[in-house]
Motif scaffolding. Structure first.
Motif, PDB file in Angstrom:
ATOM      1  N   GLY A   1      -0.718  74.698 137.448  1.00 51.08           N
ATOM      2  CA  GLY A   1      -0.864  75.182 138.757  1.00 51.08           C
ATOM      3  C   GLY A   1       0.313  75.995 139.419  1.00 51.08           C
ATOM      4  O   GLY A   1      -0.033  76.431 140.422  1.00 51.08           O
ATOM      5  N   GLN A   2       1.128  76.281 138.549  1.00 51.45           N
ATOM      6  CA  GLN A   2       2.350  77.291 139.223  1.00 51.45           C
ATOM      7  C   GLN A   2       2.335  78.527 138.396  1.00 51.45           C
ATOM      8  O   GLN A   2       2.021  78.476 137.274  1.00 51.45           O
ATOM      9  N   VAL A   3       2.619  79.599 138.801  1.00 47.42           N
ATOM     10  CA  VAL A   3       2.837  80.689 138.070  1.00 47.42           C
ATOM     11  C   VAL A   3       4.174  80.971 137.390  1.00 47.42           C
ATOM     12  O   VAL A   3       5.026  80.479 138.379  1.00 47.42           O
ATOM     13  N   GLN A   4       4.460  81.205 136.390  1.00 50.08           N
ATOM     14  CA  GLN A   4       5.544  81.109 135.689  1.00 50.08           C
ATOM     15  C   GLN A   4       6.089  82.517 134.914  1.00 50.08           C
ATOM     16  O   GLN A   4       5.139  83.146 134.592  1.00 50.08           O
ATOM     17  N   LEU A   5       7.249  82.985 134.979  1.00 56.58           N
ATOM     18  CA  LEU A   5       7.662  84.136 134.153  1.00 56.58           C
ATOM     19  C   LEU A   5       8.696  83.710 133.206  1.00 56.58           C
ATOM     20  O   LEU A   5       9.718  83.227 133.688  1.00 56.58           O
ATOM     21  N   ILE A   6       8.637  84.032 132.020  1.00 54.96           N
ATOM     22  CA  ILE A   6       9.474  83.834 131.000  1.00 54.96           C
ATOM     23  C   ILE A   6       9.870  85.030 130.083  1.00 54.96           C
ATOM     24  O   ILE A   6       8.959  85.791 130.010  1.00 54.96           O
ATOM     25  N   ARG A   7      11.001  85.202 129.341  1.00 52.77           N
ATOM     26  CA  ARG A   7      11.161  86.012 128.217  1.00 52.77           C
ATOM     27  C   ARG A   7      11.022  85.469 126.767  1.00 52.77           C
ATOM     28  O   ARG A   7      11.327  84.483 126.815  1.00 52.77           O
ATOM     29  N   LEU A   8      10.436  86.028 126.163  1.00 55.39           N
ATOM     30  CA  LEU A   8       9.954  85.605 124.580  1.00 55.39           C
ATOM     31  C   LEU A   8      10.639  86.553 123.676  1.00 55.39           C
ATOM     32  O   LEU A   8      10.246  88.001 123.910  1.00 55.39           O
ATOM     33  N   ASP A   9      11.483  86.209 122.770  1.00 52.85           N
ATOM     34  CA  ASP A   9      12.052  87.471 121.883  1.00 52.85           C
ATOM     35  C   ASP A   9      11.027  87.139 120.509  1.00 52.85           C
ATOM     36  O   ASP A   9      11.486  86.859 119.530  1.00 52.85           O
ATOM     37  N   LEU A  10       9.774  87.457 121.080  1.00 53.97           N
ATOM     38  CA  LEU A  10       8.659  87.417 119.736  1.00 53.97           C
ATOM     39  C   LEU A  10       7.802  88.599 119.840  1.00 53.97           C
ATOM     40  O   LEU A  10       7.662  89.217 121.078  1.00 53.97           O
ATOM     41  N   ILE A  11       7.538  89.308 118.785  1.00 49.70           N
ATOM     42  CA  ILE A  11       6.822  90.610 118.564  1.00 49.70           C
ATOM     43  C   ILE A  11       5.427  90.206 118.577  1.00 49.70           C
ATOM     44  O   ILE A  11       5.076  89.473 117.836  1.00 49.70           O
ATOM     45  N   GLY A  12       4.320  90.922 119.526  1.00 45.82           N
ATOM     46  CA  GLY A  12       3.030  90.625 119.294  1.00 45.82           C
ATOM     47  C   GLY A  12       2.475  89.887 120.390  1.00 45.82           C
ATOM     48  O   GLY A  12       2.819  88.882 120.773  1.00 45.82           O
ATOM     49  N   GLY A  13       1.455  90.668 120.942  1.00 42.13           N
ATOM     50  CA  GLY A  13       0.858  90.012 122.465  1.00 42.13           C
ATOM     51  C   GLY A  13       0.240  88.767 121.838  1.00 42.13           C
ATOM     52  O   GLY A  13       0.275  87.618 122.666  1.00 42.13           O
ATOM     53  N   PHE A  14      -0.334  88.456 120.566  1.00 38.84           N
ATOM     54  CA  PHE A  14      -0.955  87.562 120.428  1.00 38.84           C
ATOM     55  C   PHE A  14       0.018  86.058 120.275  1.00 38.84           C
ATOM     56  O   PHE A  14      -0.727  84.905 120.466  1.00 38.84           O
TER      57      PHE A  14
END
Length: 494
Positions: A291-304
């Protein structure tokens, strides 16, 4: 591992004449049979295991598990033996149950992931999250067994004796959590029967394995076995509901009485992707969890990868981890070997990636997902495996033609087929602008050579594999290694 012999009846099996011998082990390969073993003679795609009963008996098998056809094939050999004969309507299911009782141990929490694409990444990410939380864990599938216990596997979902042995050995090594891939073959052949699965996940559905399954409906039905057969009512299901097949699977889960968590991009998803922002080395992911909006950084290539990450998060949440624990672990996730893996980088900044995409939908997803990370052109190296679904070959070529700027068509694992004939079928979809180069190492070299500043190369098909299958032989070949050699040679680093 050493297991004490036990009577046949303690493995849930009953011989036709009531015999109850002491079983000293279980084998599915007649060459591995020893005195007192239970030999499982199963129906196969080319040969019935009943053909090997005579050899198992010579090796000292004390009991034979098979179906009516297998018993008929080996009737003469069985007539002259004291071995107990178990004739089962579904010998694969019977073997799975017997293997579970024989090894009698597995990690406390086991989750299984099915779907056409993403299984390896989801199981690997799930294991990484658990390990980040200090939980002894393994992932099991295409990459073998990785994590706090390691082993090699011959199949994505191994046959029951190997599967239950590995799970028991992992448990004995202190592993409490396991995430495993559930292939359609494995589900259809009842390899997961007997595994106590706490949660199952479904990633997506597209064309694959139609050389095995009669059609799309049969392929989907095999996937659905995880939810309507393996998982018991009250267990958890984590399902992507972005398309009709996902929504169909979610309804199967509801009808089964499973605790459902949905994920994807659509409104109403429990874990919902709200936005992504890409750069050359990864992405920022905005999503909704608990129920909460989150924002994180991912060192991963590819939107999928966002879907794969949320699926893994959903499995961890469904098996007891808290949202705060999972959120803290997500930024630490690393790329799975051979899955959008950065293999090399040219001096001009152009990057070379390796990915396991070997079916049309996966090729499209990989190329589309790479596009936002790339300022220049996308160059693709693509091929198709032999002795597999021929229908997907032109579709793979067409996917590369539509979503890459430059295409090289080469050999993948031709196996027993004519490599040139396979390439011709891929070229039919790739179009006249594609370049055909049979030798895979040369194709990679030529693709690396055309890279300009801002470009990226995606080498599709083999991913983590370290061999190329030609005929019946396996020759050493590693796409990432070949990419590194090509870059070093062209940039004078050798």
């Amino acid at each position: 591992m050493q297991i004490e012999p036990r009577q046949l009846s303690r493995l849930g099996l009953r011989a036709a004449d009531g015999r109850d011998p002491v079983v000293t082990g279980i084998s599915v390969d007649s060459r591995q049979v020893r005195d007192g073993h239970l030999f499982a003679a199963l129906p196969g795609s080319a040969t019935h295991g009943g053909e090997f009963i005579q050899f198992a008996l010579r090796q000292g098998a004390g009991a034979i598990l098979t179906d009516r056809q297998g018993a008929e094939i080996a009737a003469e050999a069985l007539a002259g033996t004291d071995a107990a004969l178990i004739v089962a309507q579904d010998p694969r299911a019977a073997l799975a149950g017997a293997a579970a009782l024989w090894f009698a141990a597995q990690p406390e929490t086991v989750v299984a992931v099915t779907g056409t694409s993403g299984k390896t990444s989801v199981t690997n990410f799930t294991r990484q999250i658990w390990q980040a939380l200090g939980i002894p864990a393994i992932s099991l599938g295409t990459m073998g067994v990785e994590g706090d216990y390691q082993a090699r596997l011959a199949h994505t979902t191994p046959e029951p004796v190997t599967l239950h042995r590995v799970l028991a050995e992992a448990a004995a090594a202190g592993v409490t959590h396991a995430a495993m891939e559930a292939s359609s073959h494995g589900l259809d052949q009842r390899r997961l029967d007997g595994v106590n699965v706490a949660a199952g996940a479904f990633t997506n559905f597209s064309q694959d394995h139609l050389d095995y399954h009669a059609g799309f409906d049969e392929y989907f039905a095999a996937k659905a076995l995880l939810f309507n057969h393996i998982l018991e009512p009250g267990a958890a299901a984590v399902i992507c509901t972005d398309d009709d097949r996902g929504r169909q699977m979610a309804q199967i889960a509801r009808d089964r009485g499973l605790r459902l968590t949905t994920y994807g991009r659509g409104e109403g998803c429990d874990l919902r992707i709200l936005g992504q922002r890409y750069d050359a080395t990864g992405q920022e992911l905005r999503f909704q969890m608990a129920g909460q909006v989150q924002l994180i950084r991912l060192d991963l290539i590819g939107g999928f990868q966002a879907e794969n990450v949320l699926c893994a998060a959903g499995l961890c949440l469904a098996t007891g981890s808290t949202p705060d624990q999972v959120l803290g672990a997500l930024p630490r996730l690393t790329t799975v070997r051979g899955r959008m893996q950065l293999a090399a980088q040219r001096d001009n900044g152009a990057a070379v990636f390796v990915d396991y995409a070997h079916k049309p939908g996966a090729v499209i997803a990989a190329l589309q997902s790479l596009r936002p990370h790339v300022m220049g052109r996308i160059v693709a190296v693509i091929g198709a495996g032999g002795d597999r679904d021929r229908g997907k070959r032109p579709l793979m070529g067409e996917a590369a033609r539509q979503f890459a700027d430059v295409v090289f068509v080469t050999d993948d694992n031709p196996r027993t087929e004519d490599p040139a004939a396979i390439r011709a079928e891929v070229m039919a979809g790739a179009g006249p602008d594609a370049t055909e180069v049979g030798d895979r190492a040369e194709a990679i070299l030529r693709a690396v050579d055309v890279l300009e500043p801002g470009d990226a190369l995606l080498i599709c098909g083999k991913g983590h594999e370290t061999g190329q299958i030609v005929g019946a032989d396996v020759f050493p070949f590693d796409d990432a290694e070949q990419a590194s050699i090509a870059v070093a040679a062209l940039d004078d680093r050798l």
